[in-house]
Design an enzyme around this catalytic site. Structure first.
Site, PDB file in Angstrom:
ATOM      1  N   HIS A 191       0.693  -1.259   0.114  1.00  0.00           N
ATOM      2  CA  HIS A 191       0.016   0.007   0.003  1.00  0.00           C
ATOM      3  C   HIS A 191       0.837   1.405   0.001  1.00  0.00           C
ATOM      4  CE1 HIS A 191      -3.708  -2.503   1.116  1.00  0.00           C
ATOM      5  NE2 HIS A 191      -2.920  -3.077   1.614  1.00  0.00           N
ATOM      6  N   SER A 321      16.144  19.118 -16.741  1.00  0.00           N
ATOM      7  CA  SER A 321      15.278  20.104 -16.521  1.00  0.00           C
ATOM      8  C   SER A 321      15.990  21.173 -17.544  1.00  0.00           C
ATOM      9  CB  SER A 321      15.039  20.627 -15.171  1.00  0.00           C
ATOM     10  OG  SER A 321      14.532  21.953 -15.174  1.00  0.00           O
ATOM     11  N   LYS A 327      19.125  19.090 -12.085  1.00  0.00           N
ATOM     12  CA  LYS A 327      18.428  18.112 -11.906  1.00  0.00           C
ATOM     13  C   LYS A 327      18.468  17.011 -13.035  1.00  0.00           C
ATOM     14  CE  LYS A 327      13.306  18.069 -11.252  1.00  0.00           C
ATOM     15  NZ  LYS A 327      12.950  16.759 -11.909  1.00  0.00           N
ATOM     16  N   GLU A 334      10.671   6.186 -17.220  1.00  0.00           N
ATOM     17  CA  GLU A 334       9.558   7.013 -17.982  1.00  0.00           C
ATOM     18  C   GLU A 334       8.974   6.664 -19.315  1.00  0.00           C
ATOM     19  OE1 GLU A 334      10.170  11.005 -15.471  1.00  0.00           O
ATOM     20  OE2 GLU A 334      10.733  11.026 -17.304  1.00  0.00           O
TER      21      GLU A 334
END
Length: 469
Positions: A191, A321, A327, A334
């Site tokens: 969970h 980015s 970053k 992805e």
């Protein structure tokens, strides 16, 4: 104008065709009739068409229905198609006639053009008696059995040559990484909440097992896909085809590719339905679900590096980015997850298309071909990318993992056989509230010694299961 175009004719009359085009009138009509998406049939499908036309010419020659000169010229031209030499001459949109007749005629016209050109340059009989797209290249065939057969042949070959090797490579890479990280325990999660510890090898071993189960499912589906409807011609009766034509084409394809193709037990099934393609697509969707689970787990494990889970660090591949310097994002997982979304969408399209078997013919064959082959191709490339650019190179952030494990109150579960559930729950709640390690709180709330707690709460030992006491 005359230098750029030539006049071709078919049963509907004459029209202009680009002078450099290898196709003829029927292909040109389809180009003009279906200016819809700009998407054309995949290269692997065109390859399959070439293989089928070569096998058909061979079968007709062996059966004495096509003379050796014409057959030889057709076979040679078909090999050029199968070899990808003339892919630019297959311009028809995938959104076309549902039988794919336009694409079948495209192949027939291109092969006839190439065969006639080759014969005219030699001394063959076919030089004087032209090779006709319908009468000779399409002998014993219909678009209604050629296109379903091409779907199945191309899917089998892409699965064997690309997808299955990529999945085996991914599973092997997961095994190697699991062995490398064997003995490192981490916080398990259910969970998305802290749960009992697992090892990295157990987590990666789960992923490898998923992939190997997917391989078995895909191989099982391919057993049905390899049964070819070629020989059923227009509606499944085999009109205008020799009774041995279908089995001989399947045998020729088997000889040419090394794949276990055979003639279908029931041609009507293979022409009127796309059940085998729907089944295979369903297994590809299952694979997509497996891969998306792996991709999302990697994204979460990599999240941070400060405010997320921060358990692993994926390889840094590119700036993350355009505005935030430094970053770095989990770009491979992805991309993988986007592939999986596409495959799941493709399966929905194939499912709807599979329902379009109206009486004796499915009338969404081109869209089945396009989506099935795209799913096979992108799953293959993304699986290999996942193995090589994400799994093999990630590193474990041991300090973060150890800190989370030491502060995980759920470790108290291992004390249940000794102190009972109620006292365990109270101890865990106190540890949560105070933000202290479970061992320190258990020392105060139970009569267990520090040595006993070290033994019972050892995260690595807990991952081996069994009753602690």
């Amino acid at each position: 104008m005359s230098d750029k175009y030539r006049t071709e004719s078919d049963s509907m009359g004459e029209l202009k065709v680009p002078a450099s085009a290898l196709w003829g009138a029927q292909t040109q009509r389809a180009v003009q009739n279906f200016p819809i998406s700009g998407l054309t049939m995949p290269a692997e499908f065109i390859r399959a068409l070439g293989l089928i036309k070569e096998a058909a010419a061979r079968a007709n020659r062996e059966l004495g229905l096509l003379d050796a000169e014409r057959a030889g010229a057709i076979e040679q031209a078909a090999r050029q198609v199968a070899g990808g030499e003339v892919n630019d001459h297959f311009p028809i949109d995938i959104f076309q006639t549902g039988s794919g007749t336009s694409t079948n005629m495209n192949a027939n016209e291109v092969i006839a053009h190439l065969a006639n050109a080759a014969s005219a340059a030699g001394d063959g009989t076919a030089a004087n008696n032209s090779i006709h797209p319908n009468d000779h290249v399409n002998m014993g065939q219909s678009s209604n059995d050629v296109i379903p057969t091409a779907i199945q042949v191309s899917a089998c070959l892409v699965a064997r040559e690309k997808l299955l090797p990529a999945l085996k490579h991914l599973a092997a890479t997961l095994d190697i990484k699991a062995e490398e990280l064997d003995g490192i325990a981490k916080t398990g999660r259910t969970h998305l909440m802290d749960a009992m510890p697992v090892t990295f090898s157990q987590e990666l071993g789960c992923w490898a097992a998923q992939i190997r189960s997917d391989i078995k499912r895909i191989k099982s589906a391919l057993k049905r896909v390899r049964k070819l409807p070629q020989g059923g011609t227009a509606v499944g009766t085999g009109i205008n085809a020799h009774e041995e034509f279908g089995p001989r084409v399947a045998a020729a394809l088997k000889d040419k590719t090394g794949f276990g193709f055979r003639s279908a037990d029931n041609y009507f099934e293979g022409i009127s339905s796309q059940d085998a393609a729907v089944e295979l697509s369903g297994q590809l969707k299952t694979l997509a679900c497996s891969l998306m689970k792996i991709g999302n787990d990697l994204r979460l494990m990599n999240s941070g590096p400060l405010a997320g889970f921060g358990e692993i660090e994926l390889p840094s591949l590119q700036p993350g980015s355009s505005i935030m310097p430094g970053k770095v994002n989990p770009v491979i997982p992805e991309a993988l997850c986007m592939v999986c979304a596409q495959v799941i969408g493709n399966d929905a399209t194939i499912t709807v298309a599979g329902q379009s078997g109206l009486f004796q013919l499915n009338v969404m064959l081109p869209v089945v071909a396009y989506n099935l082959l795209q799913s096979l191709e992108i799953l293959a490339s993304s699986s290999r990318l996942l193995a090589d650019s994400a799994i093999s190179g990630f590193r474990v952030r041991q300090d973060n993992i150890d800190n989370a494990l030491q502060r995980n109150p759920i470790l108290v579960t291992a004390l249940n056989p000794v102190i009972g559930y109620e006292l365990g729950a109270a101890t865990a709640k106190a540890a949560y509230k105070q933000g202290r390690p479970i061992k320190d709180v258990a020392l105060e709330m139970t009569d267990l010694s520090a040595e006993e707690l070290d033994r019972l709460l050892d995260p690595l030992d807990i991952t081996r299961g069994g009753i602690k006491g």
